[in-house]
Design a protein around this motif. Structure first.
Motif, short mmCIF file in Angstrom:
data_model
loop_
_atom_site.label_atom_id
_atom_site.label_comp_id
_atom_site.label_asym_id
_atom_site.label_seq_id
_atom_site.Cartn_x
_atom_site.Cartn_y
_atom_site.Cartn_z
N ASP A 19 41.37 35.46 39.87
CA ASP A 19 41.43 34.20 40.60
C ASP A 19 41.07 34.44 42.06
O ASP A 19 40.50 35.49 42.39
N LEU A 20 41.39 33.51 42.91
CA LEU A 20 41.02 33.60 44.32
C LEU A 20 41.55 34.88 44.97
O LEU A 20 40.85 35.52 45.75
N VAL A 21 42.77 35.28 44.63
CA VAL A 21 43.38 36.46 45.24
C VAL A 21 42.83 37.75 44.63
O VAL A 21 42.32 38.61 45.33
N THR A 22 42.91 37.87 43.33
CA THR A 22 42.49 39.12 42.68
C THR A 22 40.98 39.28 42.67
O THR A 22 40.47 40.40 42.63
N GLY A 23 40.26 38.17 42.69
CA GLY A 23 38.80 38.25 42.72
C GLY A 23 38.30 39.01 43.93
O GLY A 23 37.36 39.80 43.84
N GLY A 24 38.93 38.80 45.08
CA GLY A 24 38.56 39.54 46.29
C GLY A 24 38.79 41.03 46.14
O GLY A 24 38.00 41.85 46.63
N GLN A 25 39.86 41.40 45.46
CA GLN A 25 40.14 42.82 45.23
C GLN A 25 39.09 43.44 44.32
O GLN A 25 38.65 44.57 44.55
N ILE A 26 38.69 42.71 43.30
CA ILE A 26 37.66 43.21 42.38
C ILE A 26 36.33 43.35 43.13
O ILE A 26 35.64 44.36 43.00
N ARG A 27 35.98 42.35 43.92
CA ARG A 27 34.74 42.39 44.70
C ARG A 27 34.74 43.61 45.63
O ARG A 27 33.75 44.34 45.70
N THR A 28 35.85 43.83 46.33
CA THR A 28 35.96 44.96 47.25
C THR A 28 35.79 46.28 46.51
O THR A 28 35.08 47.18 46.97
N GLU A 29 36.42 46.41 45.35
CA GLU A 29 36.31 47.65 44.56
C GLU A 29 34.88 47.87 44.08
O GLU A 29 34.37 48.99 44.12
N GLY A 57 32.75 33.32 39.80
CA GLY A 57 31.87 33.63 40.93
C GLY A 57 31.83 35.10 41.26
O GLY A 57 30.77 35.65 41.58
N VAL A 58 32.98 35.77 41.16
CA VAL A 58 33.04 37.21 41.41
C VAL A 58 32.21 37.96 40.38
O VAL A 58 31.47 38.90 40.71
N LEU A 59 32.30 37.56 39.13
CA LEU A 59 31.54 38.24 38.07
C LEU A 59 30.04 38.03 38.24
O LEU A 59 29.25 38.96 38.07
N ILE A 60 29.64 36.83 38.60
CA ILE A 60 28.22 36.57 38.85
C ILE A 60 27.76 37.36 40.07
O ILE A 60 26.67 37.93 40.08
N GLY A 61 28.60 37.44 41.10
CA GLY A 61 28.28 38.24 42.28
C GLY A 61 28.16 39.71 41.95
O GLY A 61 27.31 40.42 42.50
N ALA A 62 29.00 40.20 41.04
CA ALA A 62 28.93 41.60 40.63
C ALA A 62 27.61 41.88 39.94
O ALA A 62 26.98 42.92 40.18
N ARG A 63 27.18 40.96 39.12
CA ARG A 63 25.88 41.10 38.44
C ARG A 63 24.76 41.18 39.48
O ARG A 63 23.88 42.04 39.42
N ARG A 64 24.80 40.28 40.43
CA ARG A 64 23.78 40.24 41.48
C ARG A 64 23.80 41.53 42.30
O ARG A 64 22.75 42.08 42.62
N LEU A 65 24.99 42.00 42.66
CA LEU A 65 25.13 43.23 43.44
C LEU A 65 24.50 44.42 42.72
O LEU A 65 23.70 45.16 43.30
N LEU A 66 24.85 44.62 41.46
CA LEU A 66 24.32 45.77 40.72
C LEU A 66 22.82 45.66 40.51
O LEU A 66 22.10 46.65 40.61
#
Length: 132
Positions: A19-29, A57-66
């Motif tokens: 969610d909004l809180v944990t998504g930021g942690q996943i993005r940072t990692e 959004g975090v998962l889509i951003g992860a795809r874009r990042l990689l």
């Protein structure tokens, strides 16, 4: 959340909610892993019970990042329906599978039923048939 190496891949295991809180942690990692040079990442969502729009959004951003660094992201996403023909069926990832299916996101990601199959090398191409 924890990470480990597996057959040349970095496996990031996520549990609970995205969610909004944990998504930021996943993005940072994920950014930390990429900064360390890890370009082959398996994101294990098998123990995720809930994923809201910020998590998507975090998962889509992860795809874009990689993809931006010629990396590879593979998701472990157990099946939403334990009685279906698709492999998997773990209770945790079912919610995420339903969200992905409802939003049409399954086509954007390489999705596997477990870490072993996600980290397996791709099958070699089939030989071309030669006319007799």
């Amino acid at each position: 959340m924890s990470s480990e190496g597996y057959q040349g891949w970095t496996v990031l295991r996520v549990a609970g909610e995205i969610d909004l809180v944990t998504g930021g942690q996943i993005r940072t990692e994920l950014h930390r892993l990429v900064a360390e040079g890890r370009r082959q990442v398996v994101l294990d969502l098998g123990a995720v019970r809930f994923c809201d729009s910020s998590g998507v959004g975090v998962l889509i951003g992860a795809r874009r990042l990689l993809r931006s660094c010629s990396g590879d992201l593979r998701l472990v996403l157990p099946d939403a329906d334990p009685g279906s023909d698709r492999p998997g069926g773990a209770a945790g990832g079912g919610h995420v599978d339903r969200v992905f299916t409802a939003l049409g996101l399954r086509r954007l990601f390489d999705i596997y039923p477990d870490v072993a199959s996600a980290a397996a090398p791709p099958a070699p191409p089939a030989p071309l048939a030669r006319p007799a």
